[in-house]
Design a protein around this motif. Structure first.
Motif, PDB file in Angstrom:
ATOM      1  N   HIS A 109       5.407  17.710   1.503  1.00  0.00           N
ATOM      2  CA  HIS A 109       5.560  16.767   0.404  1.00  0.00           C
ATOM      3  C   HIS A 109       4.221  16.208  -0.073  1.00  0.00           C
ATOM      4  O   HIS A 109       4.123  15.636  -1.153  1.00  0.00           O
ATOM      5  CB  HIS A 109       6.474  15.612   0.827  1.00  0.00           C
ATOM      6  CG  HIS A 109       5.927  14.811   1.977  1.00  0.00           C
ATOM      7  ND1 HIS A 109       6.071  15.207   3.283  1.00  0.00           N
ATOM      8  CD2 HIS A 109       5.262  13.638   2.010  1.00  0.00           C
ATOM      9  CE1 HIS A 109       5.502  14.318   4.088  1.00  0.00           C
ATOM     10  NE2 HIS A 109       5.005  13.348   3.332  1.00  0.00           N
ATOM     11  N   SER A 157      10.181  25.346  -1.115  1.00  0.00           N
ATOM     12  CA  SER A 157       9.745  24.502  -2.221  1.00  0.00           C
ATOM     13  C   SER A 157      10.761  24.489  -3.357  1.00  0.00           C
ATOM     14  O   SER A 157      11.095  23.432  -3.900  1.00  0.00           O
ATOM     15  CB  SER A 157       8.389  24.988  -2.751  1.00  0.00           C
ATOM     16  OG  SER A 157       7.379  24.846  -1.778  1.00  0.00           O
ATOM     17  N   SER A 160      13.875  22.561  -2.478  1.00  0.00           N
ATOM     18  CA  SER A 160      13.601  21.130  -2.628  1.00  0.00           C
ATOM     19  C   SER A 160      13.541  20.740  -4.090  1.00  0.00           C
ATOM     20  O   SER A 160      13.979  19.648  -4.480  1.00  0.00           O
ATOM     21  CB  SER A 160      12.284  20.772  -1.934  1.00  0.00           C
ATOM     22  OG  SER A 160      12.332  21.015  -0.554  1.00  0.00           O
ATOM     23  N   SER A 231       0.454  13.878  -5.545  1.00  0.00           N
ATOM     24  CA  SER A 231       1.377  13.490  -4.486  1.00  0.00           C
ATOM     25  C   SER A 231       2.017  12.160  -4.827  1.00  0.00           C
ATOM     26  O   SER A 231       1.397  11.296  -5.444  1.00  0.00           O
ATOM     27  CB  SER A 231       0.638  13.396  -3.148  1.00  0.00           C
ATOM     28  OG  SER A 231       1.516  12.970  -2.128  1.00  0.00           O
ATOM     29  N   GLU A 233       3.715   9.932  -2.472  1.00  0.00           N
ATOM     30  CA  GLU A 233       4.177   9.476  -1.163  1.00  0.00           C
ATOM     31  C   GLU A 233       4.891   8.125  -1.250  1.00  0.00           C
ATOM     32  O   GLU A 233       5.854   7.875  -0.545  1.00  0.00           O
ATOM     33  CB  GLU A 233       2.998   9.375  -0.196  1.00  0.00           C
ATOM     34  CG  GLU A 233       2.390  10.732   0.141  1.00  0.00           C
ATOM     35  CD  GLU A 233       1.918  10.787   1.586  1.00  0.00           C
ATOM     36  OE1 GLU A 233       0.919  11.435   1.827  1.00  0.00           O
ATOM     37  OE2 GLU A 233       2.565  10.178   2.438  1.00  0.00           O
ATOM     38  N   TYR A 236       8.585   8.667  -2.853  1.00  0.00           N
ATOM     39  CA  TYR A 236       9.209   9.899  -2.362  1.00  0.00           C
ATOM     40  C   TYR A 236      10.682   9.926  -2.755  1.00  0.00           C
ATOM     41  O   TYR A 236      11.512   9.242  -2.202  1.00  0.00           O
ATOM     42  CB  TYR A 236       9.047   9.948  -0.849  1.00  0.00           C
ATOM     43  CG  TYR A 236       9.436  11.243  -0.220  1.00  0.00           C
ATOM     44  CD1 TYR A 236      10.627  11.367   0.455  1.00  0.00           C
ATOM     45  CD2 TYR A 236       8.589  12.340  -0.293  1.00  0.00           C
ATOM     46  CE1 TYR A 236      10.975  12.556   1.047  1.00  0.00           C
ATOM     47  CE2 TYR A 236       8.930  13.528   0.298  1.00  0.00           C
ATOM     48  CZ  TYR A 236      10.119  13.629   0.968  1.00  0.00           C
ATOM     49  OH  TYR A 236      10.456  14.811   1.562  1.00  0.00           O
ATOM     50  N   THR A 237      11.000  10.715  -3.751  1.00  0.00           N
ATOM     51  CA  THR A 237      12.353  10.819  -4.303  1.00  0.00           C
ATOM     52  C   THR A 237      12.901   9.460  -4.707  1.00  0.00           C
ATOM     53  O   THR A 237      14.091   9.195  -4.553  1.00  0.00           O
ATOM     54  CB  THR A 237      13.323  11.493  -3.317  1.00  0.00           C
ATOM     55  OG1 THR A 237      13.516  10.662  -2.168  1.00  0.00           O
ATOM     56  CG2 THR A 237      12.810  12.856  -2.898  1.00  0.00           C
ATOM     57  N   PRO A 282       7.960   7.632   1.881  1.00  0.00           N
ATOM     58  CA  PRO A 282       8.464   8.877   2.457  1.00  0.00           C
ATOM     59  C   PRO A 282       9.197   8.638   3.760  1.00  0.00           C
ATOM     60  O   PRO A 282       9.057   7.589   4.402  1.00  0.00           O
ATOM     61  CB  PRO A 282       7.188   9.695   2.662  1.00  0.00           C
ATOM     62  CG  PRO A 282       6.111   8.677   2.823  1.00  0.00           C
ATOM     63  CD  PRO A 282       6.497   7.544   1.921  1.00  0.00           C
ATOM     64  N   GLU A 420      15.659  15.884  -0.583  1.00  0.00           N
ATOM     65  CA  GLU A 420      14.547  16.814  -0.786  1.00  0.00           C
ATOM     66  C   GLU A 420      14.081  17.401   0.543  1.00  0.00           C
ATOM     67  O   GLU A 420      13.865  18.612   0.668  1.00  0.00           O
ATOM     68  CB  GLU A 420      13.397  16.099  -1.497  1.00  0.00           C
ATOM     69  CG  GLU A 420      12.272  17.030  -1.918  1.00  0.00           C
ATOM     70  CD  GLU A 420      11.186  16.293  -2.687  1.00  0.00           C
ATOM     71  OE1 GLU A 420      10.222  16.965  -3.114  1.00  0.00           O
ATOM     72  OE2 GLU A 420      11.283  15.057  -2.855  1.00  0.00           O
ATOM     73  N   PHE A 421      13.920  16.550   1.560  1.00  0.00           N
ATOM     74  CA  PHE A 421      13.517  17.043   2.882  1.00  0.00           C
ATOM     75  C   PHE A 421      14.602  17.919   3.493  1.00  0.00           C
ATOM     76  O   PHE A 421      14.300  18.951   4.111  1.00  0.00           O
ATOM     77  CB  PHE A 421      13.211  15.871   3.820  1.00  0.00           C
ATOM     78  CG  PHE A 421      13.006  16.288   5.248  1.00  0.00           C
ATOM     79  CD1 PHE A 421      11.811  16.871   5.641  1.00  0.00           C
ATOM     80  CD2 PHE A 421      14.018  16.121   6.186  1.00  0.00           C
ATOM     81  CE1 PHE A 421      11.622  17.277   6.953  1.00  0.00           C
ATOM     82  CE2 PHE A 421      13.839  16.520   7.502  1.00  0.00           C
ATOM     83  CZ  PHE A 421      12.633  17.090   7.891  1.00  0.00           C
TER      84      PHE A 421
END
Length: 451
Positions: A109, A157, A160, A231, A233, A236-237, A282, A420-421
């Motif tokens: 991520h 990827s 995700s 990024s 972070e 995160y979503t 995250p 996503e993870f």
């Protein structure tokens, strides 16, 4: 009725929304096709070139199809065994992908999606160039590893990536990966059959990574929330409930509208205001472990399905030989592989028609297939290759159905912050099953060929 938060189009403009949705579905289909294409081709093309390098001293020219399978008819075994199992190339093609899928979900991520795609494209092009121009075995192996890295990183990827779009994009991706098997096998066999060398054929296939580049950056309508070049972070979503409705629940909203025609309210209005929680960062390592534990109900049966089918494909198919059939040994094997890929394509494209939640049923049926064919190889009781053709097609249907339904329900049942993870972490399941099957195929090959 106006909806906010849709990233692809104004929901009030229905024709534009449908166009954008089909555009994204097409993009994911092409991405799936291009991502798995090199993996499929390398299973035959890399082996083809390796065999050519090892047997340059032989004056007899063997057809490219027979070289890619590696048949050796000058042996005393009743199975017409190849000295080296066809699982050997599969091991080289799957282990880098497996290692990548095990560790990458914990840090990937940090790499924005745009850079991931560029890296996959470069590695894909390198794989075709290295294998086509290889002058030594180790050079070809590096090319195979490059294809494996490109395919593995691409799969985790792009799976995700589907969380930023409506959930039916999983179906587009899965259908494309199914099409890669059919397209890869037919295109490679066809080009070599008309007289092109493996080297020239692989150079022509450089168009595939280019198609991935065009599909992602020009065809796909990326939402603003997608971390394309930087990024994210701290976010995160992180999306609001209105964005989640636009990104993840388009199909559910359509079903609601059909069930409540003329309603003056939306499905989102029934979500309590307290549930509009925005992620502040995250996932921690411990949270990721909890997510992985929750995925086991999907990943274990998916791994079993792929273990059973690749044990069949790489450990048993080359031994299912019918000498009195009108097709040669190599032709029988090639049709086994082709029909398997056709079955995968059909079932991976079936999400719009049928959804299967009970993955354990699919894994059980696939294990029955493996046991049946294992005994068939040992006791030679199957009467004709026609029956094996039917079983192999059925095997592909089970494998493709397990894949597309596993990731659909992971996307559907995972919490927004975990989705996503979860999609990336679950991608290890099929590769793990394939790797174990490849390793298990060696002793099976050795045992039967010693009879």
């Amino acid at each position: 009725m106006e909806q906010t938060g849709s990233v692809n189009a104004d929901p009030a403009q229905l024709p534009v929304g449908r166009y954008t949705r089909w555009r994204n579905w097409s993009a994911f289909w092409i991405l799936g096709l291009c991502n798995n294409f090199s993996y499929v081709v390398m299973l035959s093309a890399a082996h083809d070139i390796l065999k050519k390098q090892e047997s340059q001293q032989n004056a007899t020219q063997t057809s490219s199809a027979e070289v890619s399978v590696g048949w050796n008819s000058s042996n005393s075994s009743r199975y017409d065994c190849n000295p080296i199992s066809t699982a050997a190339v599969l091991v080289a093609d799957i282990l880098p992908t497996l290692v990548l899928k095990i560790f990458a979900p914990f840090f990937i991520h940090k790499m924005p999606y745009g850079f991931r795609v560029l890296f996959c494209v470069v590695m894909g092009m390198m794989s075709f160039l290295l294998v086509s121009f290889s002058t030594a075995v180790w050079f070809s192996i590096i090319g195979v590893i490059s294809a494996s890295i490109s395919s593995g990183l691409g799969e985790l990827s792009f799976l995700s990536l589907t969380v930023f779009f409506s959930r039916d994009m999983v179906g587009g991706w899965s259908s494309g990966t199914g099409g890669a098997g059919v397209a890869g096998s037919f295109l490679y066999s066809g080009l070599t059959q008309v007289g092109l060398s493996p080297r020239v054929t692989l150079l022509i296939m450089l168009v595939v990574p280019v198609a991935m580049l065009v599909s992602y950056f020009f065809l796909l309508a990326a939402p603003p929330s997608l971390p394309q070049w930087r990024s994210r972070e701290r976010e995160y979503t992180a999306v609001t409930s209105e964005e989640r409705q636009g990104l993840m629940d388009q199909s559910e909203q359509e079903e609601w509208d059909k069930a409540h025609p003329g309603a003056q309210f939306t499905r989102a209005e029934f979500v309590p205001s307290g549930s509009e929680v925005i992620s502040s960062g995250p996932l921690t390592f411990s949270e990721k472990l909890v997510v992985i534990r929750g995925l086991l109900k999907f990943t274990i049966p998916l791994s079993l399905v792929y273990f059973a089918e690749y044990f069949i494909n790489q450990g048993l198919m080359e031994l299912l030989y019918f000498p009195n059939f009108f097709l040669s040994h190599s032709e029988q094997y090639r049709w086994y592989q082709t029909l398997y890929q056709v079955g995968v394509l059909l079932s991976r494209s079936s999400l719009c028609c049928v959804k299967i939640r009970k993955l354990w049923v699919l894994s059980g049926l696939q294990l029955v297939n493996a046991i049946l064919l294992l005994f068939a190889v040992r006791f030679l009781f199957l009467p004709s290759a026609w029956l094996v053709f039917a079983i192999v097609l059925y095997e592909g249907l089970l494998g493709g159905a397990a894949y597309v339904n596993a990731f659909y329900f992971i996307s559907k049942e995972s919490e927004d912050r975990h989705r996503e993870f979860a999609m990336a972490a679950a991608s290890v399941a099929d590769s793990l099953g394939i790797a174990v099957a490849a390793l298990a195929s060696f002793p099976a090959h050795r045992y039967f060929c010693s009879l």
